[in-house]
Design a protein around this motif. Sequence first.
Motif, mmCIF file in Angstrom:
data_model
loop_
_atom_site.group_PDB
_atom_site.id
_atom_site.type_symbol
_atom_site.label_atom_id
_atom_site.label_comp_id
_atom_site.label_asym_id
_atom_site.label_seq_id
_atom_site.Cartn_x
_atom_site.Cartn_y
_atom_site.Cartn_z
ATOM 1 N N GLU A 1 7.696 -19.888 6.628
ATOM 2 C CA GLU A 1 8.461 -19.414 7.667
ATOM 3 C C GLU A 1 10.004 -20.052 7.516
ATOM 4 N N ASN A 2 10.065 -21.272 7.133
ATOM 5 C CA ASN A 2 11.326 -22.040 6.997
ATOM 6 C C ASN A 2 12.306 -21.377 6.105
ATOM 7 N N ASP A 3 11.754 -20.801 4.916
ATOM 8 C CA ASP A 3 12.349 -20.392 3.776
ATOM 9 C C ASP A 3 12.521 -18.725 4.023
ATOM 10 N N GLY A 4 11.637 -18.182 4.719
ATOM 11 C CA GLY A 4 11.707 -16.673 4.898
ATOM 12 C C GLY A 4 11.076 -16.037 3.531
ATOM 13 N N LEU A 5 10.066 -16.649 3.121
ATOM 14 C CA LEU A 5 9.417 -16.229 1.966
ATOM 15 C C LEU A 5 8.064 -15.989 1.831
ATOM 16 N N ALA A 6 7.591 -14.575 1.326
ATOM 17 C CA ALA A 6 6.193 -14.415 1.496
ATOM 18 C C ALA A 6 5.832 -14.101 -0.048
ATOM 19 N N TRP A 7 4.588 -14.541 -0.449
ATOM 20 C CA TRP A 7 3.773 -14.097 -1.584
ATOM 21 C C TRP A 7 2.667 -13.643 -1.703
ATOM 22 N N VAL A 8 2.628 -12.603 -2.353
ATOM 23 C CA VAL A 8 1.060 -11.891 -2.569
ATOM 24 C C VAL A 8 0.803 -12.011 -4.139
ATOM 25 N N GLU A 9 -0.339 -12.475 -4.190
ATOM 26 C CA GLU A 9 -1.039 -12.400 -5.701
ATOM 27 C C GLU A 9 -2.042 -11.267 -5.649
ATOM 28 N N THR A 10 -1.880 -10.385 -6.559
ATOM 29 C CA THR A 10 -2.867 -9.298 -6.815
ATOM 30 C C THR A 10 -4.000 -9.701 -7.507
ATOM 31 N N ALA A 11 -5.297 -8.818 -7.179
ATOM 32 C CA ALA A 11 -6.299 -9.156 -8.222
ATOM 33 C C ALA A 11 -6.217 -8.586 -9.729
ATOM 34 N N LYS A 12 -5.263 -7.672 -9.787
ATOM 35 C CA LYS A 12 -4.903 -7.127 -10.959
ATOM 36 C C LYS A 12 -3.539 -6.834 -11.270
ATOM 37 N N PRO A 13 -3.063 -6.938 -12.318
ATOM 38 C CA PRO A 13 -1.516 -6.500 -12.786
ATOM 39 C C PRO A 13 -0.987 -5.261 -11.995
ATOM 40 N N VAL A 14 0.259 -5.355 -11.493
ATOM 41 C CA VAL A 14 0.821 -4.156 -10.877
ATOM 42 C C VAL A 14 2.417 -3.968 -11.715
ATOM 43 N N ASN A 15 2.564 -2.922 -12.024
ATOM 44 C CA ASN A 15 3.850 -2.780 -12.689
ATOM 45 C C ASN A 15 5.054 -2.393 -11.524
ATOM 46 N N ILE A 16 5.661 -3.648 -11.387
ATOM 47 C CA ILE A 16 6.675 -3.691 -10.199
ATOM 48 C C ILE A 16 8.048 -3.200 -10.804
ATOM 49 N N GLN A 17 8.566 -3.573 -11.788
ATOM 50 C CA GLN A 17 9.967 -3.282 -12.458
ATOM 51 C C GLN A 17 9.917 -1.832 -12.929
ATOM 52 N N PHE B 1 0.913 -1.169 0.067
ATOM 53 C CA PHE B 1 0.112 0.025 -0.042
ATOM 54 C C PHE B 1 0.852 1.343 0.049
ATOM 55 N N ALA B 2 1.837 1.231 0.932
ATOM 56 C CA ALA B 2 2.717 2.549 0.877
ATOM 57 C C ALA B 2 3.437 2.686 -0.308
ATOM 58 N N GLU B 3 3.752 1.817 -1.077
ATOM 59 C CA GLU B 3 4.364 1.761 -2.455
ATOM 60 C C GLU B 3 3.383 1.780 -3.623
ATOM 61 N N SER B 4 2.193 2.043 -3.329
ATOM 62 C CA SER B 4 1.210 2.227 -4.300
ATOM 63 C C SER B 4 0.841 1.113 -5.231
ATOM 64 N N MET B 5 1.330 -0.137 -4.832
ATOM 65 C CA MET B 5 1.028 -1.341 -5.647
ATOM 66 C C MET B 5 -0.596 -1.691 -5.360
ATOM 67 N N ILE B 6 -0.946 -1.547 -4.091
ATOM 68 C CA ILE B 6 -2.315 -1.977 -3.934
ATOM 69 C C ILE B 6 -3.160 -0.612 -3.238
ATOM 70 N N ASP B 7 -4.618 -0.585 -3.441
ATOM 71 C CA ASP B 7 -5.163 0.362 -2.773
ATOM 72 C C ASP B 7 -6.091 0.010 -1.449
ATOM 73 N N SER B 8 -6.519 -1.227 -1.777
ATOM 74 C CA SER B 8 -7.197 -2.015 -0.770
ATOM 75 C C SER B 8 -7.053 -3.486 -0.399
ATOM 76 N N ALA B 9 -7.735 -3.867 0.544
ATOM 77 C CA ALA B 9 -7.392 -5.265 0.746
ATOM 78 C C ALA B 9 -8.074 -6.166 -0.385
ATOM 79 N N ASN B 10 -8.999 -5.442 -1.040
ATOM 80 C CA ASN B 10 -9.691 -6.074 -2.388
ATOM 81 C C ASN B 10 -9.011 -6.364 -3.469
ATOM 82 N N ASP B 11 -7.624 -5.483 -3.505
ATOM 83 C CA ASP B 11 -6.709 -5.784 -4.409
ATOM 84 C C ASP B 11 -5.737 -7.102 -4.173
ATOM 85 N N VAL B 12 -5.940 -7.777 -3.358
ATOM 86 C CA VAL B 12 -4.946 -8.715 -2.835
ATOM 87 C C VAL B 12 -5.946 -10.060 -2.954
ATOM 88 N N ALA B 13 -5.414 -11.051 -3.915
ATOM 89 C CA ALA B 13 -6.095 -12.196 -4.492
ATOM 90 C C ALA B 13 -5.691 -13.313 -3.506
#
Length: 259
Positions: A76-92, A58-70
Motif C-alpha cells: 500500500e505504501n508504494d502502490g505496487l501489486a504483484w501477481v505470480e501466475t502458475a504458468k508463463p503468460v506472454n505480456i510483451q 482475466f479481461a486481458e486473457s492473461m488468466i482463465d481462472s483463480a487456479n492460474d494465480v500462484a
Amino acid sequence: MNDRKIITVEKILGSSRDLKEDLVVRETAITLYVNEIEMVTMICTPTHLRELCLGFLFAESMIDSANDVAGFEYNENDGLAWVETAKPVNIQNNFLKRHIASCCGRGRASFYFINDLDIRPITSEAHMQTAEIFALRSETERRSELFAATGGAHGAALGYKGDVIAFFEDVGRHNALDKIAGWCLLHGINTGDKQLVFSGRVSSEIVLKTARLGVPVIISRSAPTDLALELAGQLNVTVVGFARGNRMNIYTAGQRITV
C-alpha cells in the motif's frame, strides 16, 4: 474507510459562505507487476485490489481462472501489486496490441486488441423478466453508498433472479466491472445465468468484458455506443440501457427478456 476521504470545502448557499466538512472518493495509482514484469498502472479506488487485479488479468486473457494465480501481494505504501501466475503468460507480445482484420480491401478493427480474439458468442439461453431488472436496478442504487456519499464513483453488480449477489464501486467504471470478474474467479461462480448491472455508459470495452466473463445480459442506467451494440450483436450479449424507474431500452438479443 479506504474508499473516501474527509476534506474541508467552502460551501455557498445563496449569499452565505461557510467552511464545511465533505467527502470525496479516493483515487490512487496501482502499478501491477506480472511475474516481475511491469504490466500496467491502474487509476482506481484502493479497495478490493485482489479482485481488481485478477479481474483485469482475466479481461486481458492473461488468466482463465483463480487456479492460474500462484500468488498475490500488494504494498500500500508504494502502490505496487504483484501477481505470480502458475504458468508463463506472454505480456510483451500481446498486451495492448491492436488487431486489424481485412474488410473489403481496407483495414478494419474487428476487435480492438489481440487479446480479445478468443472471445466467443454467448450461448446461454437464460431468461429474465423486466420485474427482475427493475428489482436489480433498485437494489444496486440502494447499495451505491460511495456514490451517494461522494457523487464520484461507478458501481457494478452481479445479479441472479432479481437479487444482487456481488457489488463493487470504484472511481473507474472499468475497474468496477473488473472487480466483479475477479470476485467471480475467486468464488468459482457460474456466470451463464447471471446479469451485470452497470452504472456507466456501455462502451465496446464493457461489452467485451461482459462477453469474456460469460454473462449474457448487461443492464445500465446509461446509454450504449454504436460499436458496443455491433459487438453485442456478434457476441449474442443482451444490452439493456436507460434502465431507470419502470422503463428501459432493449438493444440486442431481446429474446432473453420477458415482460
